[in-house]
Design a protein around this motif. Structure first.
Motif, short mmCIF file in Angstrom:
data_model
loop_
_atom_site.label_atom_id
_atom_site.label_comp_id
_atom_site.label_asym_id
_atom_site.label_seq_id
_atom_site.Cartn_x
_atom_site.Cartn_y
_atom_site.Cartn_z
N CYS A 19 0.83 -1.27 0.15
CA CYS A 19 0.14 0.10 -0.13
C CYS A 19 0.87 1.24 -0.03
CB CYS A 19 -0.91 0.00 1.18
SG CYS A 19 -1.86 -1.54 1.30
N PRO A 20 1.56 1.55 -1.09
CA PRO A 20 2.48 2.54 -1.09
C PRO A 20 1.85 3.92 -0.65
CG PRO A 20 2.25 1.80 -3.40
CD PRO A 20 1.46 0.99 -2.39
N ASP A 21 0.78 4.27 -1.00
CA ASP A 21 0.23 5.49 -1.04
C ASP A 21 -0.68 5.92 0.34
OD1 ASP A 21 0.87 5.85 -3.53
OD2 ASP A 21 -1.19 5.07 -4.26
N LEU A 22 -0.36 4.96 1.39
CA LEU A 22 -0.94 5.37 2.64
C LEU A 22 0.01 6.37 3.41
CD1 LEU A 22 -1.77 2.06 4.19
CD2 LEU A 22 -3.12 3.33 2.83
N ALA A 23 -0.72 7.15 4.06
CA ALA A 23 -0.30 8.12 4.89
C ALA A 23 0.26 7.55 6.37
CB ALA A 23 -1.40 9.11 5.23
#
Ligand SMILES: [Zn+2]
Ligand SMILES: [Zn+2]
Ligand SMILES: [Zn+2]
Ligand SMILES: [Zn+2]
Ligand SMILES: [Zn+2]
Ligand SMILES: [Zn+2]
Length: 264
Positions: A19-23
């Motif tokens: 999940c590379p886009d997680l904050a």
């Protein structure tokens, strides 16, 4: 098997590397969520013949009895329960559990995907669980705010007007160019916003410039009309004027059909 495995145990549900886009806050929640599920729900069924003390006990899924020595599956997290091997399946999707890996909740067994979805919505676009406070919901499906995009041009649709088509959002302009019927007169699509006139399955913009007599241009909205070969006329006279040289006339049209209301 790999496909079933990815379907049942989505790697993005338990490993933030998928999940590379997680904050950072969402990462933290995903880690905690995944750890709690491993600790409290994850197990692997054990295939073994039904032991003597369980002779005659009902299968947890189908209720039919299991006899001593029958092949059975037990799940340590659910105590002295047995399943037929073919009954050891997800309570939600009924798929047989790959490698007998299950997650239990309230005495039921689930595949990883559907167990996770008991607690978190899943984004219909990226297939990841949603850990943000807010998400978008439409037609029973959910999206990350930034993943609610037009199926055709990918423009973000959060806060925009959209049309749902086969469960996916579509922006107004793509929807019109993809799906709207062209106007018989001007050829442009008849958008969801514009009024439409229909006659014998053909469509026009209801405006006077399009829904008018092909010969004298008189607007036909709410007026009697004659339709010949897909063209509209205000009267028999106008229609014959145009078709005078033709040897056949379309006699199936009634001379004075009134236009249906434009919003029908
Ligand atoms: Zn059974
Ligand atoms: Zn399932
Ligand atoms: Zn998403
Ligand atoms: Zn679009
Ligand atoms: Zn038109
Ligand atoms: Zn006319």
């Amino acid at each position: 098997r790999t496909r079933a495995l990815l379907q049942q145990l989505p790697p993005q549900d338990c490993d933030e590397r998928f999940c590379p886009d997680l904050a950072e806050e969402e990462r933290r929640q995903l880690r905690a969520f995944s750890a709690r599920r491993r600790r409290e729900a994850l197990g692997q069924g054990l295939a073994c013949p039904v032991p003597g003390p369980c002779h005659g006990c009902p299968c947890k899924k189908c209720g039919r009895r299991l006899n001593k020595g029958d092949p059975g599956i037990s799940a340590s997290r659910l105590g002295d329960q047995f399943w037929h091997p073919s009954c050891f399946s997800c309570h939600f999707c009924h798929q047989p559990l790959v490698d007998l890996i299950y997650f239990q909740q309230d005495g039921r067994i689930y595949c990883g995907r559907h167990h996770a979805e008991l607690f978190r919505p899943r984004c219909a676009s990226c297939d990841q669980l949603i850990f943000m406070e807010e998400c978008i919901e439409a037609e029973g499906r959910r999206w990350h705010l930034e993943h609610f995009c037009c199926l055709e041009c990918d423009v973000p649709l959060r806060g925009q007007r959209y049309v749902m088509t086969s469960g996916r959002p579509c922006c107004r302009s793509c929807f019109e160019s993809l799906f709207a019927e062209p106007c018989q007169a001007c050829g442009d699509p008849i958008g969801a916003d514009s009024e439409e006139a229909t006659h014998q399955g053909l469509r026009w913009h209801a405006r006077a410039a399009c829904f008018c007599c092909s010969r004298c241009r008189q607007p036909l909205r709410g007026q009697p009309l004659v339709c010949r070969r897909g063209r509209l006329f205000c009267s028999e006279t106008c229609s014959l004027g145009r078709d005078a040289s033709s040897t056949t006339s379309d006699s199936s049209d009634s001379a004075f059909t009134s236009a249906p209301s434009p919003d029908s």
